[in-house]
Enzyme design. Structure first.
Site, PDB file in Angstrom:
ATOM      1  N   ARG A 196      55.876  44.060  55.813  1.00  0.00           N
ATOM      2  CA  ARG A 196      54.991  42.894  55.812  1.00  0.00           C
ATOM      3  C   ARG A 196      53.700  43.210  56.558  1.00  0.00           C
ATOM      4  NH1 ARG A 196      54.854  38.641  59.513  1.00  0.00           N
ATOM      5  NH2 ARG A 196      56.980  39.076  60.224  1.00  0.00           N
ATOM      6  N   TYR A 202      35.090  29.270  41.412  1.00  0.00           N
ATOM      7  CA  TYR A 202      36.390  29.168  40.757  1.00  0.00           C
ATOM      8  C   TYR A 202      37.085  27.872  41.178  1.00  0.00           C
ATOM      9  CZ  TYR A 202      41.334  30.231  39.921  1.00  0.00           C
ATOM     10  OH  TYR A 202      42.653  30.171  39.540  1.00  0.00           O
ATOM     11  N   ASP A 216      32.855  36.417  46.204  1.00  0.00           N
ATOM     12  CA  ASP A 216      33.894  36.686  45.227  1.00  0.00           C
ATOM     13  C   ASP A 216      33.231  37.486  44.111  1.00  0.00           C
ATOM     14  OD1 ASP A 216      35.721  36.715  43.143  1.00  0.00           O
ATOM     15  OD2 ASP A 216      36.363  34.641  43.427  1.00  0.00           O
ATOM     16  N   LYS A 244      42.801  40.244  37.809  1.00  0.00           N
ATOM     17  CA  LYS A 244      41.905  40.225  36.656  1.00  0.00           C
ATOM     18  C   LYS A 244      41.522  41.646  36.229  1.00  0.00           C
ATOM     19  CE  LYS A 244      41.926  35.669  37.216  1.00  0.00           C
ATOM     20  NZ  LYS A 244      42.458  35.420  38.557  1.00  0.00           N
TER      21      LYS A 244
END
Length: 416
Positions: free
Chosen positions: A79, A132, A205, A230
């Site tokens: 983690r 977005y 972004d 993406k």
């Protein structure tokens, strides 16, 4: 010949050519393998109780660096840090010309963790309004209502006068370029200069551009986030996100919050992302060219009101795109119909080759109606402020034959 112990940065960047950098990628193996192996271990043996105590207290945490070093004593618990994930992060950092990269389980995890690392209750964020839908929801609801963070949404046309929105408690300027789904561009050097002048963190972004077409850190932006789901992965088979920066201090803040929230990327998905990065330059090059050809077709169609693609000379940001996006304008475009929302529905439901689905950046072409799908969180007023017409159709161009895609659009448009 003496064997050289080349670093991952050398494998990624040495020729300083994007195509070679993407292909040579992360090779974390002692056996000559050309693919990064999947390290599934959740925990790692330490040499002593003292070493374990240092790692557990994070006092011995390694610098986040793009050379991809993977010494055994850097790993304690997956983690916190995993060899496969670290190798792929180094690969992406090299492509983005970043000093460090952190990978997340989703793009929204990357966005939310980076922003939450920079603000606290009472702080102020300036964000462009055309972002977005998930980001808009994070800012307008969760940060405002649950975290008492002030957010000012600014129309992209007003970013040239951004300084009038700055307050004493402004901590972040957040932009998206190209924007989703209107494909507007932001002058990144201008935003970066304002951020530095007022000591405000700038975050972009850059998902739609990819490092192939745009490298914001070289233009002065502080932090780059990607939805690696993406274009970076490109195959619709994983979700991932990335945060990149040249600030070690900021990356450490993000890292510690990521460890606390647990929003890490699995080694299996990191392996898939490494595979996708190898062909990134090939896919994006094809998508750049195909999207421009489709944009020209739609721009002359009698049933299309307007096409949003910065590669068109008629686009408001065409000249900025020529300066800021080095290799092309990306594989995403959008267009509005003369007939409104209902005509948009008819078109997307009659496409035969292009897939009706959300997301973008895949090898398969994808289409959706923004107002009813990806940006459904926005009301009519918010849609208008973001410049999203109710008829707007967003098209993510894949790697199919571009003439087949144009023919599919032509036949679907006959239904309106």
């Amino acid at each position: 010949m003496e064997q050289q112990n080349w670093s991952l940065a050398t494998y990624c960047v040495a020729p300083h050519v994007a195509g070679t950098a993407t292909l040579q990628g992360a090779r974390l193996t002692d056996f000559g393998g050309l693919s990064v192996p999947i390290h599934t271990s959740s925990t790692y043996k330490v040499d002593s109780a003292e070493q374990g105590a240092v790692l557990a207290s994070r006092k011995g945490w390694p610098e986040l660096r793009k050379d991809g070093s993977t010494a055994k004593d850097e790993f304690f618990y997956s983690r916190w840090r995993n060899p496969t994930v670290a190798a792929v992060a180094a690969h992406l950092a090299a492509l983005e010309r970043a000093e460090g990269c952190l990978l997340f389980g989703t793009g929204m995890a990357a966005i939310s963790t980076s922003v939450l690392s920079a603000v606290k209750a009472g702080d102020h964020i300036i964000s462009q309004s055309s972002v977005y839908g998930g980001t808009f929801h994070l800012f307008s609801h969760y940060l405002r209502e649950s975290f008492a963070v002030q957010v000012t949404f600014v129309n992209i046309e007003d970013l040239n006068t951004l300084e009038r929105y700055i307050r004493p408690n402004t901590k972040v300027i957040y932009v998206e370029s190209p924007s989703n789904p209107t494909l507007r561009l932001v002058n990144l050097e201008h935003i970066a200069s304002i951020g530095k002048k007022h000591n405000i963190l700038t975050i972009i972004d850059s998902t739609l551009a990819t490092p192939i077409n745009q490298q914001p850190l070289t233009l002065g932006i502080d932090v780059v986030v990607h939805s690696a789901t993406k274009f970076l992965s490109g195959h619709s088979d994983l979700t991932a996100g990335a945060v990149l920066s040249n600030s070690q201090d900021f990356l450490k803040q993000v890292l510690f919050l990521q460890q606390t929230l647990g929003s890490t990327l699995s080694p299996f998905d990191a392996f898939l992302l490494a595979r996708g990065l190898k062909t990134l330059h090939l896919r994006v090059s094809h998508q750049n060219n195909a999207a421009l050809k489709i944009a020209h077709f739609l721009d002359t169609h009698p049933k299309v009101k307007v096409v949003h693609y910065p590669g068109l000379s008629s686009h408001k940001d065409f000249h900025l795109a020529q300066r800021q996006m080095s290799n092309g304008c990306g594989g995403l475009l959008s267009f509005e119909l003369l007939g409104g929302r209902e005509d948009g529905r008819k078109v997307i439901e009659h496409l035969q080759v292009i897939n009706l689905a959300v997301s973008l950046g895949s090898v398969e072409s994808l289409v959706e109606q923004a107002a009813t799908m990806t940006h459904s969180q926005l009301n009519k007023e918010d849609l208008s402020e973001a410049g999203i017409d109710e008829s707007l159709i967003r098209l993510s161009v894949g790697i199919e034959n571009v003439d087949d895609l144009i023919e599919d659009l032509r036949q679907a448009l006959e239904y309106v």
